[in-house]
Design an enzyme around this catalytic site. Structure first.
Site, PDB file in Angstrom:
ATOM      1  N   GLU A  84       0.837  -1.214   0.000  1.00 51.84           N
ATOM      2  CA  GLU A  84       0.000   0.000   0.000  1.00 51.84           C
ATOM      3  C   GLU A  84       0.868   1.260   0.000  1.00 51.84           C
ATOM      4  O   GLU A  84       0.619   2.207  -0.746  1.00 51.84           O
ATOM      5  CB  GLU A  84      -0.919  -0.011   1.217  1.00 51.84           C
ATOM      6  CG  GLU A  84      -1.742   1.255   1.391  1.00 51.84           C
ATOM      7  CD  GLU A  84      -2.041   1.575   2.844  1.00 51.84           C
ATOM      8  OE1 GLU A  84      -1.800   2.730   3.258  1.00 51.84           O
ATOM      9  OE2 GLU A  84      -2.490   0.668   3.572  1.00 51.84           O
ATOM     10  N   HIS A  85       1.900   1.270   0.827  1.00 47.40           N
ATOM     11  CA  HIS A  85       2.817   2.410   0.870  1.00 47.40           C
ATOM     12  C   HIS A  85       3.552   2.587  -0.460  1.00 47.40           C
ATOM     13  O   HIS A  85       3.696   3.708  -0.964  1.00 47.40           O
ATOM     14  CB  HIS A  85       3.854   2.195   1.981  1.00 47.40           C
ATOM     15  CG  HIS A  85       3.373   2.561   3.342  1.00 47.40           C
ATOM     16  ND1 HIS A  85       3.987   3.502   4.129  1.00 47.40           N
ATOM     17  CD2 HIS A  85       2.325   2.103   4.079  1.00 47.40           C
ATOM     18  CE1 HIS A  85       3.356   3.615   5.282  1.00 47.40           C
ATOM     19  NE2 HIS A  85       2.349   2.762   5.284  1.00 47.40           N
TER      20      HIS A  85
END
Length: 461
Positions: A84-85
């Site tokens: 996600e990051h």
């Protein structure tokens, strides 16, 4: 005579039909807005769901991925959140700064979140800036580079996020409770991962995880606000086709999670001794899967027991005795199981009194049920909060995206309110016996002395 705008609408409608299968799921007038909920399935199995609300000037665009921390092996714990990051770190056409600057320049908001069974990336903008939001978010999902140098840089940020969570015992105790209930399996492990697993993740392993879980069959595009469904479909199709991800016209979307899981966690106790000002406790037991038809009755039970200032737990623990500032109950429903928990934060010297009162209330409601007045008040509170929680386009996007991914269908707000209102006192009492009648488990974080710790077993006896 056909106006130019009518011709444009007809053209985009025919284009949408040409690239996918479109259905109107909820007709106009049945949602919180005045528009309809529509779904188009594109070649490659990508679903696009929209809710049109012409009365607002904003739009929220999101992409939901059918992957969460429960899809990780022990060695990959934290990979979903790590990924996600990394999707914000740059694509073939945009740097990390380009991604954030594009949305900032139009006053928009962009973020993402990872859960145990799904991940979501979204942007909220003015309706006129929706094409930009679609372009940026789709580019992130389809064109992320996941470079080794970005993995190394972001590792530090994620380790700081883990440290920040560890410094918040009121948050950390819920991770501890999941471990208490599920043990050392995917649902019992933290979404963020651990320091050891995050340090061990490499760019190659994360790239393989990305390729496995982010193909179009695993994704749902959700958009809500002052939007035109056919236009959104056309723009999403162009973005994914341009990335070469819509090649298989016979691919079908992945089905919602299924399966059967029996959770047995009676009488388990986990204590994490820390020098904190408060003791943080979660007392709970197995709950219901999110597809269980009894979830409506459980929602009413949860609201009456610990869902507001008039709830039993709030009144008994805080209002009458002042033993805690924060006390509440909650439910978590997964595809095949669930949790019911009661949280309280209190002075360490008061922890046994708080646990005794909470256990007494759970036992009493399991044996005698709630009163008709409590149930009626909870039904009204639940119906009101359900609608008030859908007053912005972000909440609407979350609702239709999660519904499509987790249930494979859409329920109108009117139908939802009807289901809540139809809950009977007998149904609430029945689910109270089934859920609260189980032997609870307990998770505690705080500076408890040996004698205090030894007495914690009384709460789960």
């Amino acid at each position: 005579m056909t106006s130019p705008s009518s011709k444009a609408t007809a053209r985009t409608s025919s284009e949408a039909r040409a690239v996918g299968r479109t259905r109107t799921l909820l007709p106009a007038g049945t949602t919180t807005g005045t528009g309809a909920v529509r779904r188009t399935t594109l070649p490659g199995g990508l679903r696009v769901v929209t809710e049109t609300v012409p009365s607002v000037r904003s739009a929220t665009f999101g992409i939901w991925a059918h992957v969460g921390s429960r899809d990780e092996t022990p060695a990959l714990n934290g990979a979903t959140h790590y990924l996600e990051h990394l999707l914000f770190k740059g694509t073939r056409t945009r740097s990390a700064l380009d991604i954030s600057a594009a949305i900032d320049a139009v006053g928009g908001e962009m973020n993402a979140f990872t859960a145990k069974e799904y991940t979501c990336y979204y942007a909220r903008v003015l309706d006129t800036d929706l094409p930009l939001a679609i372009d940026v978010v789709c580019d992130m999902l389809t064109g992320s580079l996941i470079r080794a140098e970005d993995v190394d840089v972001e590792r530090g940020a994620i380790l700081e996020e883990i440290a920040m969570t560890e410094d918040d015992p009121g948050d950390c105790v819920h991770d501890l409770f999941a471990h208490t209930m599920f043990g050392d399996n995917a649902l019992g492990r933290p979404v963020l991962g651990t320091v050891d697993t995050v340090n061990a993740l490499t760019a190659d392993r994360i790239r393989r995880f990305y390729r496995k879980h982010y193909d179009p069959t695993h994704l749902v595009v959700a958009c809500a606000g002052n939007v035109d469904h056919d236009t959104v479909v056309r723009q999403v199709h162009a973005a994914f086709a341009g990335a070469g991800l819509l090649g298989d016209g016979n691919a079908e979307p992945i089905a919602p999670r299924g399966g059967r899981r029996t959770l047995r966690a009676a009488g388990r106790l986990e204590l994490l001794n820390r020098r904190t000002e408060q003791a943080h406790v979660v007392l709970g037991m197995p709950g219901l899967a999110r597809t269980d038809e009894r979830r409506w009755a459980l929602g009413v039970l949860n609201t009456a027991l610990g869902g507001g200032m008039s709830s039993r737990l709030f009144q008994e623990v805080r209002e009458k005795r002042g033993l805690a500032y924060s006390v509440y109950s909650y439910t978590s429903g997964f595809a095949d199981c669930g949790l019911f928990g009661v949280y309280a934060g209190c002075r360490p010297s008061q922890v046994h009194d708080v646990l005794r009162i909470c256990r007494d209330e759970l036992d009493q409601v399991a044996a005698q049920g709630l009163t008709d007045d409590e149930i009626a008040r909870a039904v009204g509170q639940l119906r009101g909060s359900a609608v008030l929680g859908l007053e912005d386009t972000g909440a609407l996007m979350n609702r239709i995206g999660k519904s499509e991914l987790c249930w494979g269908e859409q329920m109108s707000v009117d139908d939802m309110l009807t289901r809540i209102a139809a809950v009977t006192p007998d149904e609430v009492r029945s689910v109270a016996r089934d859920i609260l009648g189980q032997r609870p488990s307990l998770s505690v974080i705080g500076p408890l002395k040996d004698k205090q710790a030894a007495r914690l077993h009384d709460a789960v006896a």
